[in-house]
Design an enzyme around this catalytic site. Structure first.
Site, PDB file in Angstrom:
ATOM      1  N   ASP A 114      16.491  34.840 -29.436  1.00 30.43           N
ATOM      2  CA  ASP A 114      15.158  34.798 -28.741  1.00 30.43           C
ATOM      3  C   ASP A 114      15.449  35.277 -26.909  1.00 30.43           C
ATOM      4  O   ASP A 114      16.672  34.765 -25.682  1.00 30.43           O
ATOM      5  CB  ASP A 114      13.384  34.253 -28.296  1.00 30.43           C
ATOM      6  CG  ASP A 114      13.207  34.528 -27.527  1.00 30.43           C
ATOM      7  OD1 ASP A 114      12.354  35.391 -28.278  1.00 30.43           O
ATOM      8  OD2 ASP A 114      12.175  33.645 -27.739  1.00 30.43           O
ATOM      9  N   HIS A 115      15.140  36.319 -26.199  1.00 26.18           N
ATOM     10  CA  HIS A 115      15.410  36.807 -25.085  1.00 26.18           C
ATOM     11  C   HIS A 115      17.109  36.432 -24.554  1.00 26.18           C
ATOM     12  O   HIS A 115      17.008  36.035 -23.650  1.00 26.18           O
ATOM     13  CB  HIS A 115      15.309  36.010 -23.518  1.00 26.18           C
ATOM     14  CG  HIS A 115      12.900  36.351 -23.726  1.00 26.18           C
ATOM     15  ND1 HIS A 115      12.381  37.514 -23.333  1.00 26.18           N
ATOM     16  CD2 HIS A 115      12.231  35.807 -24.441  1.00 26.18           C
ATOM     17  CE1 HIS A 115      11.740  38.067 -23.411  1.00 26.18           C
ATOM     18  NE2 HIS A 115      10.665  36.615 -24.395  1.00 26.18           N
ATOM     19  N   GLU A 169      13.243  44.871 -25.464  1.00 29.05           N
ATOM     20  CA  GLU A 169      12.100  44.692 -24.840  1.00 29.05           C
ATOM     21  C   GLU A 169      11.807  46.716 -23.525  1.00 29.05           C
ATOM     22  O   GLU A 169      13.034  46.084 -22.816  1.00 29.05           O
ATOM     23  CB  GLU A 169      12.309  43.693 -24.034  1.00 29.05           C
ATOM     24  CG  GLU A 169      10.578  43.353 -23.282  1.00 29.05           C
ATOM     25  CD  GLU A 169       9.905  42.096 -22.893  1.00 29.05           C
ATOM     26  OE1 GLU A 169      10.308  41.065 -23.410  1.00 29.05           O
ATOM     27  OE2 GLU A 169       9.292  41.402 -21.891  1.00 29.05           O
ATOM     28  N   HIS A 189       4.056  35.524 -21.186  1.00 28.08           N
ATOM     29  CA  HIS A 189       4.151  33.809 -21.027  1.00 28.08           C
ATOM     30  C   HIS A 189       4.124  32.709 -20.519  1.00 28.08           C
ATOM     31  O   HIS A 189       3.106  33.124 -19.593  1.00 28.08           O
ATOM     32  CB  HIS A 189       6.384  33.788 -20.930  1.00 28.08           C
ATOM     33  CG  HIS A 189       6.467  34.738 -22.070  1.00 28.08           C
ATOM     34  ND1 HIS A 189       7.204  35.757 -20.795  1.00 28.08           N
ATOM     35  CD2 HIS A 189       7.276  34.700 -23.110  1.00 28.08           C
ATOM     36  CE1 HIS A 189       7.885  36.781 -22.209  1.00 28.08           C
ATOM     37  NE2 HIS A 189       8.250  35.904 -23.321  1.00 28.08           N
ATOM     38  N   GLY A 190       3.475  31.891 -20.691  1.00 32.03           N
ATOM     39  CA  GLY A 190       2.700  30.426 -20.764  1.00 32.03           C
ATOM     40  C   GLY A 190       1.523  30.529 -20.772  1.00 32.03           C
ATOM     41  O   GLY A 190       0.409  31.459 -21.579  1.00 32.03           O
ATOM     42  N   SER A 235       0.452  32.222 -27.446  1.00 26.03           N
ATOM     43  CA  SER A 235      -0.215  30.822 -27.040  1.00 26.03           C
ATOM     44  C   SER A 235      -1.345  31.991 -25.823  1.00 26.03           C
ATOM     45  O   SER A 235      -0.956  32.062 -25.063  1.00 26.03           O
ATOM     46  CB  SER A 235       0.765  29.344 -26.791  1.00 26.03           C
ATOM     47  OG  SER A 235       1.537  29.589 -27.011  1.00 26.03           O
ATOM     48  N   ASN A 267       5.764  29.821 -28.486  1.00 25.04           N
ATOM     49  CA  ASN A 267       5.794  28.497 -27.894  1.00 25.04           C
ATOM     50  C   ASN A 267       5.438  27.705 -27.163  1.00 25.04           C
ATOM     51  O   ASN A 267       4.371  26.569 -27.691  1.00 25.04           O
ATOM     52  CB  ASN A 267       7.326  28.943 -27.207  1.00 25.04           C
ATOM     53  CG  ASN A 267       8.203  27.839 -26.533  1.00 25.04           C
ATOM     54  OD1 ASN A 267       7.978  26.927 -26.796  1.00 25.04           O
ATOM     55  ND2 ASN A 267       8.669  27.880 -24.947  1.00 25.04           N
TER      56      ASN A 267
HETATM   57  P1  13P Z   1       4.031  31.713 -25.007  1.00 24.37           P
HETATM   58  O1  13P Z   1       5.466  30.701 -24.428  1.00 24.37           O
HETATM   59  O2  13P Z   1       3.133  32.270 -24.479  1.00 24.37           O
HETATM   60  O3  13P Z   1       3.637  31.294 -26.147  1.00 24.37           O
HETATM   61  O4  13P Z   1       5.294  33.115 -25.727  1.00 24.37           O
HETATM   62  C1  13P Z   1       6.326  33.040 -26.219  1.00 24.37           C
HETATM   63  C2  13P Z   1       7.117  34.174 -25.818  1.00 24.37           C
HETATM   64  O5  13P Z   1       6.872  35.033 -26.637  1.00 24.37           O
HETATM   65  C3  13P Z   1       8.889  33.674 -26.726  1.00 24.37           C
HETATM   66  O6  13P Z   1       9.233  34.740 -26.693  1.00 24.37           O
END
Ligand code: 13P
Length: 284
Positions: free
Chosen positions: A81-82, A133, A182-183, A213, A234
Site C-alpha cells: 500500500d502507498h 493513484e 484517510h483517517g 473508514s 484501516n
Molecule cells: P482509512 O484509514 O481512512 O480507513 O483509509 C485506509 C486506506 O485508504 C489505506 O490505504
C-alpha cells in the site's frame, strides 16, 4: 489461495462488486483478516503499507500472509500500500507480493505517469499487479491538508487526466480522490458520484476508494455500483483495536488480573467482527 489483484478486480468490475483491503502490520491483524475471510468465504486483500517498514520486516509479513493464503480456499491478495519508493516495490515483489501500489499522487501528472510506467514495467515481468493513484488525498496518517469535512475539489481526480493516466501507464487499478480522506472524517463525508461516474464512463479499469473508514454504507454501495472494485479500510480497525484494549483493561484493572495472551485474544476477536462488517457490506 494467493492471487493477483488484476484478476480479482476485473471479475469485480464485471459483477459490480468490490473486495476490501485491510491494513496489516503484525500477526494479530494478519490472523484477524484471515479468520474473517475464511469464516465468511470471502476473497480479501492483505495490505501492507510502506510506512510500516520500520516496524516489521516486510519478508516476515510476506511469509505469514503467503503461508495462510496458500492454505485457504479463498482468493487472497498480498498487496503493498502507498509505496513512494521504487526500492520498496522491488523488495515487495522479491518477497512474493502479488500486487503493489505506486503512489505518485503528490507529483505532477507527467512525473506520476513516468514513475508509474516504470513500476508497471518491473511488475509485469514478475506477473505482479499495479495500482496507481491520481488526484490528491490527505496523508495516510490521517492528518489533513485542508479543512476536514470541506474537501478541496481542485484536488479531486480529473476524469480526462484519469483516462490519460491509465492509458499511458498500463496500471491494473486506479485509486481516485472524490471527497474521500484517510483517517477520521469530521462530519459525514459526501463522495462526488458525478466525478466517479465520469471516470467510469471513460475507462474500464477498476477504481479504488481509499479512506473508507467512516464513509456511510449507502455511499460505499453506490460507489461500488458505479465502478469502485476495491475499498481500503484501516482507521476503523486501528482505533477499534485500541478501544478493545481500553475495555479489557477497564474490566480487569488489578495487576495480575489481565495477561497479555488474554488481551490480544480479545483484541483479535474484536478485529474479526469489524473486518466481517466490511466483508458483508461488499458481498451483497
Ligand atoms: P482509512 O484509514 O481512512 O480507513 O483509509 C485506509 C486506506 O485508504 C489505506 O490505504
Amino acid at each position: 489461495m494467493l492471487v493477483g489483484l488484476k484478476e480479482l478486480l476485473n471479475q469485480c468490475k464485471k459483477n459490480k462488486t468490490a473486495i476490501p483491503a485491510f491494513n496489516v502490520y503484525n500477526l494479530e491483524t494478519i490472523l484477524a483478516v484471515n479468520q474473517a475471510a475464511n469464516h465468511l468465504n470471502s476473497p480479501v486483500i492483505f495490505s501492507f503499507g510502506e510506512s510500516y517498514l520500520d516496524d516489521v520486516p516486510i519478508d516476515l509479513i510476506a511469509l505469514n500472509v503467503r503461508f495462510l493464503a496458500e492454505q485457504s480456499p479463498q482468493s487472497m491478495v498480498l498487496h503493498l500500500d502507498h509505496a513512494k519508493n521504487l526500492s520498496t516495490i522491488t523488495r515487495a515483489i522479491d518477497c512474493g507480493f502479488t500486487s503493489v501500489m505506486y503512489d505518485g499522487s503528490h507529483l505532477s501528472i507527467e512525473e506520476n505517469i513516468k514513475n508509474t510506467r516504470a513500476v508497471v514495467e518491473i511488475a509485469r515481468d514478475a506477473r505482479v499487479s499495479v495500482e496507481g493513484e491520481l488526484g490528491y488525498m490527505n496523508p495516510e496518517d490521517g492528518s489533513y491538508y485542508d479543512e476536514p469535512g470541506n474537501p478541496d475539489h481542485s484536488q479531486f481526480t480529473r476524469p480526462e487526466l484519469a483516462l490519460k493516466y491509465v492509458t499511458e501507464t498500463g496500471v491494473d487499478a486506479l485509486a481516485i480522490a472524490i471527497g474521500n480522506a484517510h483517517g477520521l472524517y469530521q462530519g459525514v463525508p459526501h463522495l462526488d458520484f458525478s466525478v466517479l461516474a465520469e471516470i467510469a464512463a471513460l475507462t474500464d479499469k477498476p477504481q479504488v476508494l481509499h479512506g473508507c473508514s467512516g464513509i456511510p454504507a449507502e455511499q460505499i454501495k453506490k460507489a461500488i455500483n458505479l465502478g469502485i472494485c476495491k475499498i481500503n479500510v484501516n482507521t476503523e480497525l486501528a482505533l477499534g483495536a485500541v478501544e478493545s484494549i481500553r475495555q479489557s483493561i477497564k474490566m480487569s484493572p488489578e495487576v495480575n488480573s489481565l495477561r497479555y495472551e488474554k488481551l490480544i485474544r480479545q483484541t483479535k476477536a474484536d478485529l474479526v467482527l469489524l473486518i466481517e462488517k466490511y466483508l458483508k457490506l461488499t458481498s451483497n
